[in-house]
Design an enzyme around this catalytic site. Structure first.
Site, PDB file in Angstrom:
ATOM      1  N   ASP A  40       0.847  -1.190   0.000  1.00 47.01           N
ATOM      2  CA  ASP A  40       0.000   0.000   0.000  1.00 47.01           C
ATOM      3  C   ASP A  40       0.886   1.244   0.000  1.00 47.01           C
ATOM      4  O   ASP A  40       1.658   1.461   0.941  1.00 47.01           O
ATOM      5  CB  ASP A  40      -0.887  -0.016   1.252  1.00 47.01           C
ATOM      6  N   ASP A  41       0.787   2.048  -1.048  1.00 51.69           N
ATOM      7  CA  ASP A  41       1.558   3.294  -1.184  1.00 51.69           C
ATOM      8  C   ASP A  41       3.059   3.060  -1.355  1.00 51.69           C
ATOM      9  O   ASP A  41       3.881   3.897  -0.974  1.00 51.69           O
ATOM     10  CB  ASP A  41       1.339   4.223   0.020  1.00 51.69           C
ATOM     11  N   CYS A  53      -6.313   4.171  -3.320  1.00 56.39           N
ATOM     12  CA  CYS A  53      -6.595   2.830  -2.799  1.00 56.39           C
ATOM     13  C   CYS A  53      -7.812   2.117  -3.372  1.00 56.39           C
ATOM     14  O   CYS A  53      -7.698   1.070  -4.004  1.00 56.39           O
ATOM     15  CB  CYS A  53      -6.754   2.899  -1.282  1.00 56.39           C
ATOM     16  N   ARG A  58      -7.820  -1.232  -5.932  1.00 56.23           N
ATOM     17  CA  ARG A  58      -8.120  -2.593  -5.455  1.00 56.23           C
ATOM     18  C   ARG A  58      -9.281  -3.212  -6.228  1.00 56.23           C
ATOM     19  O   ARG A  58      -9.269  -4.406  -6.532  1.00 56.23           O
ATOM     20  CB  ARG A  58      -8.417  -2.542  -3.951  1.00 56.23           C
ATOM     21  N   LYS A  92      -5.616  -5.478   4.106  1.00 56.27           N
ATOM     22  CA  LYS A  92      -6.508  -4.345   3.856  1.00 56.27           C
ATOM     23  C   LYS A  92      -7.470  -4.656   2.709  1.00 56.27           C
ATOM     24  O   LYS A  92      -7.058  -5.097   1.645  1.00 56.27           O
ATOM     25  CB  LYS A  92      -5.671  -3.114   3.524  1.00 56.27           C
ATOM     26  N   HIS A 142     -10.771  -2.428   1.824  1.00 52.93           N
ATOM     27  CA  HIS A 142     -11.100  -1.096   1.306  1.00 52.93           C
ATOM     28  C   HIS A 142     -12.042  -1.116   0.108  1.00 52.93           C
ATOM     29  O   HIS A 142     -11.960  -0.256  -0.773  1.00 52.93           O
ATOM     30  CB  HIS A 142      -9.832  -0.309   0.973  1.00 52.93           C
ATOM     31  N   SER A 194      -8.403   1.949   5.176  1.00 55.95           N
ATOM     32  CA  SER A 194      -7.027   2.385   5.419  1.00 55.95           C
ATOM     33  C   SER A 194      -6.725   2.509   6.907  1.00 55.95           C
ATOM     34  O   SER A 194      -7.583   2.829   7.730  1.00 55.95           O
ATOM     35  CB  SER A 194      -6.764   3.731   4.739  1.00 55.95           C
ATOM     36  N   HIS A 225       1.553   2.500   3.833  1.00 54.99           N
ATOM     37  CA  HIS A 225       0.635   3.627   4.028  1.00 54.99           C
ATOM     38  C   HIS A 225       0.828   4.156   5.450  1.00 54.99           C
ATOM     39  O   HIS A 225       1.018   3.383   6.392  1.00 54.99           O
ATOM     40  CB  HIS A 225      -0.792   3.105   3.836  1.00 54.99           C
ATOM     41  N   ASP A 241      -0.618  -0.908  -4.762  1.00 53.85           N
ATOM     42  CA  ASP A 241      -1.882  -0.314  -5.219  1.00 53.85           C
ATOM     43  C   ASP A 241      -1.696   1.026  -5.915  1.00 53.85           C
ATOM     44  O   ASP A 241      -2.497   1.422  -6.754  1.00 53.85           O
ATOM     45  CB  ASP A 241      -2.866  -0.178  -4.055  1.00 53.85           C
ATOM     46  N   ASN A 242      -0.669   1.773  -5.545  1.00 57.69           N
ATOM     47  CA  ASN A 242      -0.394   3.074  -6.170  1.00 57.69           C
ATOM     48  C   ASN A 242       0.963   3.555  -5.675  1.00 57.69           C
ATOM     49  O   ASN A 242       1.619   2.880  -4.881  1.00 57.69           O
ATOM     50  CB  ASN A 242      -1.482   4.114  -5.852  1.00 57.69           C
ATOM     51  N   LYS A 272       1.478   9.287  -5.471  1.00 60.93           N
ATOM     52  CA  LYS A 272       0.100   8.882  -5.207  1.00 60.93           C
ATOM     53  C   LYS A 272      -0.887  10.003  -5.526  1.00 60.93           C
ATOM     54  O   LYS A 272      -0.640  11.174  -5.247  1.00 60.93           O
ATOM     55  CB  LYS A 272      -0.036   8.484  -3.738  1.00 60.93           C
TER      56      LYS A 272
END
Length: 475
Positions: free
Chosen positions: A44-45, A84, A88, A141, A143, A166, A244, A296-297, A317
């Site tokens: 994540d991130d 996010c 996903r 996660k 989301h 998150s 994240h 994810d990004n 992001k």
């Protein structure tokens, strides 16, 4: 008579050995023909430049580096969105999130007070694989909706262990306003400041979730699930809620990285990757399992040293610059995947068609998919069918990549960085093979490329059916 008896014993022994060998061959053949397992590890991130194998000089990621060396490292691999929730949704459905309603012009992600989630009408990768006998687990996660009807157990997953949104959400009241809160030192940021629930299936088992230990617990859950389900094909979707912010790490990894807390977090994630690889090898599953690692990004740059790095890519992001959506993409399957560095285009959305093809699951014919089968590239390094990437921000097309070239129709920063929204009647154009940092606009030199990209956008838009906005409504 004794000689004849001994001869019969020898012949019988040879016959039994032969039968045993044939039985072993049959078992081996059956094992080889069984569908492969799939493990997707989703950070994540994470920035494009945050792993050792992608050039980071001080973050040590030996297990991910090993995956890249023994498997394939993709250098043009994209998330389905730059934040996010839509990202996903894109991975799990193989569709641009604008089609499922998981992208919005009003809200960029789901919140703890959001009314909706991923529609039941969408077919997830888990549901796709269950059609052909897979057991499925979502760990980490989610989301895609926190209400029970939207949880993983209602979207094709047999088992769920994780948080529903998150890890910076559900901040305890009475703390400083959100953006002010992060100005304090890291040792003043506590896991109990975030009242995030931890689910097992549909039951909350811990609140607030202890985020100091959550990364290792996720990895251990994945290991446990693999061991319990090793005798039939399985799909494990392990979606870490880190790096994240807020950043938390277990005592074992605290203060161990040269990169500081952010590096500690990534090295703990990498350690979990190593546990999973070792489990697959110890259980004799490595040669029949495909492991994928991506994110994810891109990095959340406003958080400075607590955010990651996009390396040579521009921005991060929330944007449709390369740093927002181009991610590490590592595929590992000893004896199956042909090792090498792959410069072809790929996307997290492509896992849907790729896994379906490999597992023998027919693709749904009642909807448009944005997923391409990558198996020719994975197994033989032959060309795949993905030639373009469409970069959405919310429900608008901001940019399009066609081959080496990327045109920006709209540019906009994120989180107070990189400038305000600008629309370009004549799009900006970059050759990403020559200029991955998107520094030198070459639109004047290549009107023919802009024409081709505009035709692609026209055709795409003509066939687009937008899903009903699932993100805008809040309690």
């Amino acid at each position: 008579m004794q000689t004849q008896g001994k001869l019969l014993v020898v012949i019988l022994g040879i016959f039994l050995i032969s039968c045993s060998e044939k039985s072993a061959e049959t078992k081996s053949s059956t094992k080889e023909k069984s569908p492969p397992n799939f493990v997707v590890i989703f950070a994540d991130d994470l920035g494009y430049g945050d792993l050792g194998t992608y050039g980071h000089p001080t973050i040590k990621t030996p297990n991910l580096d090993r995956m890249a060396q023994e498997g394939q490292k993709w250098t043009n691999f994209y998330a389905g969105a730059s934040v996010c929730t839509p990202s996903r949704a894109a991975l799990l459905t193989g569709r641009l999130p604008v089609r499922s309603g998981m992208a919005s012009s009003k809200q960029r992600v789901l919140f703890p007070d959001s009314k909706n989630g991923l529609p039941a009408s969408e077919i997830t990768l888990a549901e796709q694989l269950k059609k052909v006998g897979y057991s499925t687990a979502a760990i980490g996660k989610w989301h895609l909706g926190h209400k029970e009807q939207y949880l993983p157990t209602n979207h094709g997953f047999d088992y769920y262990f994780g948080i529903p949104y998150s890890n910076d959400m559900d901040m305890v009241s009475g703390l400083a306003p959100y953006w002010e809160y992060w100005q304090q030192p890291n040792d003043s940021i506590k896991t109990e400041h975030f009242n995030v629930p931890l689910f097992r299936n549909t039951e909350i088992i811990e609140r607030p979730a202890n985020q100091n230990t959550i990364t290792t617990r996720y990895s251990n859950e994945a290991v446990s699930y693999i061991k319990k389900n090793k005798d039939s094909p399985f799909f494990v979707y392990l979606a870490h809620n880190l790096p994240h912010i807020p950043l938390f790490v277990s005592d074992e990894f605290k203060g161990t990285s040269e990169r500081g807390l952010y590096g500690d977090v990534l090295e703990e994630i990498d350690n979990g990757v190593g546990k999973i690889l070792k489990t697959l090898e110890d259980e004799g599953l490595a040669e029949n399992t495909i492991v994928v690692f991506t994110s994810d990004n891109g990095p959340w740059l406003p958080f400075k040293l607590n955010g990651g790095s996009a390396g040579l890519l521009r921005a991060g992001k929330g944007t449709t610059w390369e740093g927002g959506m181009r991610e590490p993409g590592i595929f590992w399957a000893p004896g199956q995947i042909k090792p090498g560095v792959v410069t072809a285009l790929g996307s997290t959305m492509d896992l849907f068609a790729t896994f379906s093809k490999i597992a023998g699951a027919s693709l749904p014919e009642d909807r448009i998919l944005d997923s391409h089968d990558l198996s020719p590239t994975l197994f033989a390094q032959e060309a795949n069918t993905r030639k373009s990437v469409v970069y959405y921000r919310g429900t608008e097309i901001y940019a399009v990549r066609l081959g080496d070239y990327k045109a920006h129709f709209i540019i906009q920063g994120a989180y107070g960085q990189f400038g305000k929204r600008e629309e370009h009647k004549k799009p900006l154009l970059y050759n990403l093979s020559h200029d991955p940092s998107e520094q030198f606009d070459i639109a004047e030199k290549h009107p023919e490329i802009l024409k081709q990209i505009q035709e692609l956008v026209t055709n795409h838009s003509a066939n687009l059916v937008r899903g009903e906005d699932q993100l805008a409504d809040r309690e």
